[in-house]
Scaffold this motif. Structure first.
Motif, PDB file in Angstrom:
ATOM      1  N   ALA A 326      -6.592 -10.691 -11.203  1.00 47.75           N
ATOM      2  CA  ALA A 326      -5.670  -9.971 -11.870  1.00 47.75           C
ATOM      3  C   ALA A 326      -5.848  -8.377 -11.638  1.00 47.75           C
ATOM      4  O   ALA A 326      -5.022  -7.721 -11.423  1.00 47.75           O
ATOM      5  N   ALA A 327      -7.002  -8.038 -11.774  1.00 45.59           N
ATOM      6  CA  ALA A 327      -7.361  -6.741 -11.525  1.00 45.59           C
ATOM      7  C   ALA A 327      -7.052  -6.225 -10.302  1.00 45.59           C
ATOM      8  O   ALA A 327      -6.552  -4.987 -10.278  1.00 45.59           O
ATOM      9  N   ILE A 328      -7.466  -6.878  -9.116  1.00 42.74           N
ATOM     10  CA  ILE A 328      -7.172  -6.364  -7.861  1.00 42.74           C
ATOM     11  C   ILE A 328      -5.401  -6.190  -7.767  1.00 42.74           C
ATOM     12  O   ILE A 328      -5.253  -5.125  -7.137  1.00 42.74           O
ATOM     13  N   PHE A 329      -4.853  -7.265  -8.109  1.00 44.35           N
ATOM     14  CA  PHE A 329      -3.141  -7.119  -8.153  1.00 44.35           C
ATOM     15  C   PHE A 329      -2.844  -5.858  -8.761  1.00 44.35           C
ATOM     16  O   PHE A 329      -1.947  -5.180  -8.415  1.00 44.35           O
ATOM     17  N   VAL A 330      -3.425  -5.557 -10.039  1.00 47.56           N
ATOM     18  CA  VAL A 330      -2.833  -4.683 -10.840  1.00 47.56           C
ATOM     19  C   VAL A 330      -3.105  -3.324 -10.094  1.00 47.56           C
ATOM     20  O   VAL A 330      -2.479  -2.361  -9.814  1.00 47.56           O
ATOM     21  N   ILE A 331      -4.422  -3.127  -9.616  1.00 49.05           N
ATOM     22  CA  ILE A 331      -4.885  -1.569  -9.028  1.00 49.05           C
ATOM     23  C   ILE A 331      -4.074  -1.547  -7.790  1.00 49.05           C
ATOM     24  O   ILE A 331      -3.382  -0.470  -7.571  1.00 49.05           O
ATOM     25  N   VAL A 332      -3.892  -2.569  -6.824  1.00 49.51           N
ATOM     26  CA  VAL A 332      -3.121  -2.365  -5.543  1.00 49.51           C
ATOM     27  C   VAL A 332      -1.589  -2.072  -6.236  1.00 49.51           C
ATOM     28  O   VAL A 332      -1.209  -1.315  -5.336  1.00 49.51           O
ATOM     29  N   SER A 333      -0.982  -2.609  -6.944  1.00 51.30           N
ATOM     30  CA  SER A 333       0.330  -2.541  -7.395  1.00 51.30           C
ATOM     31  C   SER A 333       0.417  -0.880  -7.892  1.00 51.30           C
ATOM     32  O   SER A 333       1.353  -0.253  -7.497  1.00 51.30           O
ATOM     33  N   GLN A 334      -0.530  -0.646  -8.511  1.00 52.83           N
ATOM     34  CA  GLN A 334      -0.355   0.855  -9.196  1.00 52.83           C
ATOM     35  C   GLN A 334      -0.660   1.736  -7.992  1.00 52.83           C
ATOM     36  O   GLN A 334       0.017   2.907  -8.065  1.00 52.83           O
ATOM     37  N   ILE A 335      -1.350   1.580  -7.286  1.00 51.06           N
ATOM     38  CA  ILE A 335      -1.696   2.663  -6.183  1.00 51.06           C
ATOM     39  C   ILE A 335      -0.566   2.640  -5.060  1.00 51.06           C
ATOM     40  O   ILE A 335       0.040   3.764  -4.846  1.00 51.06           O
ATOM     41  N   LYS A 336       0.122   1.542  -5.047  1.00 52.38           N
ATOM     42  CA  LYS A 336       1.525   1.704  -4.176  1.00 52.38           C
ATOM     43  C   LYS A 336       2.531   2.472  -4.868  1.00 52.38           C
ATOM     44  O   LYS A 336       3.248   3.105  -4.262  1.00 52.38           O
ATOM     45  N   ILE A 337       2.782   2.235  -6.135  1.00 47.02           N
ATOM     46  CA  ILE A 337       3.896   3.030  -6.720  1.00 47.02           C
ATOM     47  C   ILE A 337       3.386   4.456  -7.357  1.00 47.02           C
ATOM     48  O   ILE A 337       4.155   5.351  -7.050  1.00 47.02           O
ATOM     49  N   ASN A 338       2.111   4.739  -7.362  1.00 39.92           N
ATOM     50  CA  ASN A 338       1.823   6.016  -7.790  1.00 39.92           C
ATOM     51  C   ASN A 338       1.573   6.942  -6.472  1.00 39.92           C
ATOM     52  O   ASN A 338       1.675   8.215  -6.745  1.00 39.92           O
ATOM     53  N   VAL A 339       1.265   6.525  -5.295  1.00 41.84           N
ATOM     54  CA  VAL A 339       1.494   7.478  -3.947  1.00 41.84           C
ATOM     55  C   VAL A 339       2.996   7.701  -3.883  1.00 41.84           C
ATOM     56  O   VAL A 339       3.048   8.757  -3.675  1.00 41.84           O
ATOM     57  N   THR A 340       3.892   6.992  -4.308  1.00 40.42           N
ATOM     58  CA  THR A 340       5.171   7.280  -4.165  1.00 40.42           C
ATOM     59  C   THR A 340       5.543   8.332  -5.307  1.00 40.42           C
ATOM     60  O   THR A 340       6.407   9.256  -5.062  1.00 40.42           O
ATOM     61  N   ASN A 341       5.129   8.145  -6.648  1.00 36.07           N
ATOM     62  CA  ASN A 341       5.343   8.876  -7.744  1.00 36.07           C
ATOM     63  C   ASN A 341       4.949  10.439  -7.312  1.00 36.07           C
ATOM     64  O   ASN A 341       5.590  11.587  -7.620  1.00 36.07           O
ATOM     65  N   ALA A 342       3.508  10.560  -6.811  1.00 38.48           N
ATOM     66  CA  ALA A 342       3.117  11.793  -6.692  1.00 38.48           C
ATOM     67  C   ALA A 342       3.648  12.377  -5.404  1.00 38.48           C
ATOM     68  O   ALA A 342       4.019  13.688  -5.379  1.00 38.48           O
TER      69      ALA A 342
END
Length: 568
Positions: A326-342
């Motif tokens: 679950a942690a891997i999924f969450v971290i991957v998901s958040q990196i994918k969106i936060n590179v876009t946000n930044a």
């Protein structure tokens, strides 16, 4: 202005002309990604499917899970379900014309807003609105990622906030090319992690959905439909309406539509533009479902944090490995969106400061500003005030997006505004009351309603007030002003009878001596020749002399005229 020939790319500008040298990072378009400009055809080297895939990779975020769970927990399943679907429908409809315009004209959301009823400085305010969207959601996504790292390895949440902020910088610094690779490489992991919990529950808790559909929430809302809950829930879900701006930041790199690719082009623009909300609404409902299933085991507070429901759903199959999976999924998901946000935040801040300061050090420097604000919000625990914060923001966001959509769909079709998007300062008034006035009035009234000034129902439906007023006022003001504030002067190369040139041909800017494609070029009486859109924006001494010239002979070849149907 005199009738001056355009220098060819091989001939230098006159020796006596002033020139501008951009800072190294600002001049490097492999990192800059034409952040304040039209995206030239020479840079749009990706296929429609690649652009669409990259854009959709950016919606991997788990804030949808938290938002959906928060809505359903607060207002119950029936009202929450209706809220999520209604918000998705509004976001989809308003997103269609914006996505098509951005992909057609190679412009980001800020540049589209300039020409779609807001004017050159009028869109400065919307740059702030968009920037706030990116750092609010960066903070929300970063909080979710920090929660996952805390559960997985015991990292203190405050340190986790810092880690989630720093980890995206190397990727965002490198621009669109790096973002495309990250989204492609991480997509398989994300898809498996997204689907697996629901597969496990289908086998181990098949009756959960039936129980969920009669869930009355945790705040005593009840399982029946309630108009107040529906209105408030829709307002929270509509906070995501500005996501179309992040989709547009990718869609501007869509290749030109041709007879050969038009079906793939149309499908890609629809999927990557407004189509994101279909996946988004499904994630909101799915997140609410996972939180409901985990509620008894982890309690309300942790059920609203996406990591805990993921763990509980995976336990029957993965046992002790549920936590790291679950942690891997969450971290991957958040990196994918936060590179876009930044990335999107850096574009927005660039647009804002270039107009205010007449300086442009480069997009990459504004990454740090956006991340600093997001980190501050995380440290202030904005996650605890999720519903109120997003409900307030949505009043402003929907007024802006609806006003732009109204201009593209209504004003341009009935001739109240030019049939193309003019984004260059040289041809724009500072403020256009059609879109800008509509947004300010609509958002002001809806915010007053949101704070209860007009009663309980108006408070609950404040976002509907914002959307309705913006939709009506934008064409109404354009009609009352007879569309006079769209163009400060005619663009001699966009007339309906203009010959269509090769728009990929480059022309040398008289200021920076750099070649740009024709749509990025304006004719300048001060320079007695062509000037690129960014040099025009950064000029602080010209006094907008070009807008005082009424009998100028055009110095440029015709720009292409895009059919209204293509833009709307």
């Amino acid at each position: 202005m005199t009738d001056t020939a355009i220098p060819t790319p091989d001939s230098p500008p006159d020796q006596g002309r002033p020139t501008r040298s951009y800072a190294k990072l600002a001049a490097d378009e492999s990192r800059e990604d034409f952040s304040l400009r039209y995206a030239p055809h020479s840079f749009r080297r990706w296929s429609p499917s690649m652009v669409a895939g990259t854009a959709l990779g950016g919606i991997a975020y788990l804030a949808d899970f938290a938002i959906g769970a928060s809505i359903v927990f607060t207002y119950g399943f029936t009202s929450g379900f209706a809220s999520i679907l209604t918000a998705a429908a509004i976001i989809f409809i308003t997103g269609i014309p914006i996505a098509r315009a951005c992909a057609t004209y190679g412009l980001d959301m800020d540049l589209i807003t300039r020409g779609a009823g807001f004017g050159y400085f009028g869109s400065t305010l919307t740059s702030l609105i968009y920037a706030s969207f990116t750092f609010i959601f960066f903070a929300l996504e970063g909080s979710i990622m920090a929660q996952a790292m805390h559960q997985a390895i015991g990292l203190p949440v405050q340190i986790g906030y810092l880690v989630t902020t720093l980890i995206v910088i190397p990727i965002v610094f490198r621009g669109m090319g790096a973002l495309a690779k990250v989204q492609a490489w991480t997509q398989p992991i994300w898809l498996i992690g997204l689907v697996l919990p629901f597969v496990v529950l289908a086998f181990h808790a098949p009756g959960s959905w039936g129980a969920f559909s009669s869930f009355g929430g945790t705040e005593g809302a009840g399982s029946g439909f309630d108009w107040i809950g529906f209105g408030l829930g829709t307002g929270v879900a509509l906070s995501l309406i500005a996501q179309i701006g992040e989709q547009a930041d990718y869609l501007r790199f869509m290749p030109a539509k041709t007879e050969a690719n038009k079906r793939r082009w149309n499908a890609a623009v629809l999927a990557a533009g407004p189509g994101w909300v279909i996946i988004g609404a499904a994630k909101q409902l799915g997140g609410a479902f996972l939180a409901f299933v985990a509620l008894e085991a982890v309690g309300k507070t942790h059920a609203l944090e996406p990591i805990a429901p993921q763990i509980e759903a995976l336990k029957p199959w993965l046992g002790s490995f549920a936590l790291p999976a679950a942690a891997i999924f969450v971290i991957v998901s958040q990196i994918k969106i936060n590179v876009t946000n930044a990335y999107s935040g850096s574009l927005s801040w660039s647009n804002f400061f270039s107009r205010i300061t007449h300086k442009h050090p480069g997009r990459v420097w504004y990454i740090f500003l956006n991340l600093a604000i997001a980190l501050t919000l995380m440290e202030m625990n904005m996650f605890a005030a999720l519903n109120k914060l997003l409900g307030f923001y949505s009043n402003v966001g929907i007024a802006w997006i609806t006003a732009v959509a109204a201009d593209l769909v209504i004003n341009k079709r009935i001739g109240l505004s030019p049939p193309y998007i003019e984004f260059k300062r040289a041809y724009l008034y500072a403020v256009n009351p059609a879109g800008f006035g509509a947004m300010v009035i609509a958002s002001t009234v809806s915010i007053l309603a949101f704070f209860g000034l007009f009663g309980t129902y108006a408070e609950a439906f404040s976002t509907f007030i914002a959307a309705g007023l913006a939709l009506i006022l934008c064409p109404l003001i354009a009609w009352l002003t007879k569309g006079r504030y769209y163009l400060a002067r005619p663009n001699p190369v966009n007339g309906p009878d203009a010959d269509v040139p090769d728009i990929t041909a480059t022309h040398l800017c008289a200021v920076c001596a750099t070649a740009y494609e024709l749509p990025d070029i304006a004719d300048c009486p001060v320079q007695s020749g062509p000037i690129c859109s960014l040099c025009c924006s950064l000029d602080s001494t010209c006094g907008d002399a070009c807008q005082k010239v009424t009998d100028a002979a055009p110095v440029l070849m015709p720009l292409p005229t895009v059919r209204r149907s293509d833009a709307t």
